[in-house]
Design a protein around this motif. Sequence first.
Motif, PDB file in Angstrom:
ATOM      1  N   ASN A   1       0.823  -1.215   0.000  1.00 31.60           N
ATOM      2  CA  ASN A   1       0.000   0.000   0.000  1.00 31.60           C
ATOM      3  C   ASN A   1       0.858   1.267   0.000  1.00 31.60           C
ATOM      4  N   HIS A   2       2.193   1.100  -0.036  1.00 32.81           N
ATOM      5  CA  HIS A   2       3.107   2.233  -0.203  1.00 32.81           C
ATOM      6  C   HIS A   2       3.819   2.046  -1.546  1.00 32.81           C
ATOM      7  N   MET A   3       5.155   1.852  -1.546  1.00 36.09           N
ATOM      8  CA  MET A   3       5.848   1.752  -2.829  1.00 36.09           C
ATOM      9  C   MET A   3       6.091   0.318  -3.281  1.00 36.09           C
ATOM     10  N   GLY A   4       5.566  -0.638  -2.557  1.00 36.47           N
ATOM     11  CA  GLY A   4       5.764  -2.037  -2.916  1.00 36.47           C
ATOM     12  C   GLY A   4       5.263  -2.369  -4.310  1.00 36.47           C
ATOM     13  N   TYR A   5       4.074  -1.863  -4.650  1.00 37.73           N
ATOM     14  CA  TYR A   5       3.528  -2.140  -5.979  1.00 37.73           C
ATOM     15  C   TYR A   5       4.398  -1.498  -7.051  1.00 37.73           C
ATOM     16  N   TRP A   6       4.924  -0.308  -6.788  1.00 34.51           N
ATOM     17  CA  TRP A   6       5.811   0.374  -7.742  1.00 34.51           C
ATOM     18  C   TRP A   6       7.035  -0.490  -8.031  1.00 34.51           C
ATOM     19  N   PHE A   7       7.620  -1.061  -6.969  1.00 28.58           N
ATOM     20  CA  PHE A   7       8.841  -1.843  -7.143  1.00 28.58           C
ATOM     21  C   PHE A   7       8.596  -3.185  -7.838  1.00 28.58           C
ATOM     22  N   LYS A   8       7.350  -3.588  -7.953  1.00 31.63           N
ATOM     23  CA  LYS A   8       7.042  -4.785  -8.734  1.00 31.63           C
ATOM     24  C   LYS A   8       7.220  -4.534 -10.228  1.00 31.63           C
ATOM     25  N   HIS A   9       7.246  -3.255 -10.606  1.00 28.94           N
ATOM     26  CA  HIS A   9       7.288  -2.915 -12.029  1.00 28.94           C
ATOM     27  C   HIS A   9       8.422  -1.966 -12.392  1.00 28.94           C
ATOM     28  N   ASN A  10       9.246  -1.592 -11.417  1.00 28.24           N
ATOM     29  CA  ASN A  10      10.335  -0.651 -11.674  1.00 28.24           C
ATOM     30  C   ASN A  10      11.567  -1.037 -10.851  1.00 28.24           C
ATOM     31  N   SER A  11      12.726  -0.882 -11.441  1.00 25.22           N
ATOM     32  CA  SER A  11      13.976  -1.224 -10.761  1.00 25.22           C
ATOM     33  C   SER A  11      14.328  -0.180  -9.711  1.00 25.22           C
ATOM     34  N   LEU A  12      15.235  -0.551  -8.793  1.00 20.42           N
ATOM     35  CA  LEU A  12      15.701   0.405  -7.793  1.00 20.42           C
ATOM     36  C   LEU A  12      16.431   1.573  -8.455  1.00 20.42           C
TER      37      LEU A  12
END
Length: 305
Positions: free
Chosen positions: A247-258
């Motif tokens: 519910n924070h940036m976890g979903y973002w990191f599923k689709h974008n690299s660090l």
Amino acid sequence: MNSNRLLFILILLCCINLYGSDRTLYVDNFSNILGNPGKEDKLLLFAKRNNFKTLILYQLNKVDKRWSLTDASKNGILAEFISKAKTKYSVQNIGASGESATFFTNRIDPYNNTRTKSSEKFDIYNLEFEYWSKNASGDDGYYCENYLRDNNLACTRTGSFQYFVNNLKELNSLSSKNKHNIKVEAYLAYFSKEEMKVINELCDRVIIHGFGKNPKTAMNSATKSLKLIMNLNSSIKTSILLSTRMNHMGYWFKHNSLGKSESLLFKEMNGKSLELRKQLNLDGFSYQTYSYLEKAISYYSYSQN
């Protein structure tokens, strides 16, 4: 390729490298990782592959119940893990996280003093006491019941902040007396300019929370805090914390690299104020926590392949 575009790419690559070399990872569920070679190596390989140079360990109170941290005949299992992280997996610093200096005084510092090799010792004492929380500090709140009343402090933000400051002073005292070089740092989400003036004198590094589901919203959240630090003309090291829950940036990191995420955060920071980047002593990014980020990056890697 025109010269302006080439220059932009070079700058972007430099920024990615800068932040990538200063990544901090908070490790949750550590009491269930320690002592299991497979889980330990999985964590440390993840840290090495993703260029995490600092690990902050949670659940050390639970570790202490299984393997007394003050007993050199029992705490070797932790010492072996810390040494392995530093000598085999390129981790430079290991931090202990706690919400009270008492835990560091009674458990973490004595552990360090039982070990003779620097490679087996904690390098960071990380205080995580959310003094700004009205629920925790108010009457019948967790901090009020467990810390403030026992120390004759008011169950208010003022009383909670005083307890926080007292704890930082105690950690500094422990650090100054230890032969091993120990840094004192604190997690912060909401603070005033006057509070930061005090904290600035007591910490080597502060970890500032950026709440959000993507780089733009996370940086929007962190900007006010970063500007308060900048306006103090402080040289304190500052790391930006990103929550990796779904519910924070976890979903973002599923689709974008660090790397991509950090470059976008840097771009957002420059968009807010170029002076912000120039005047802050930025120490990269911190990620909370391992279990969520590992799942997100595993998904991302699988999707790319």
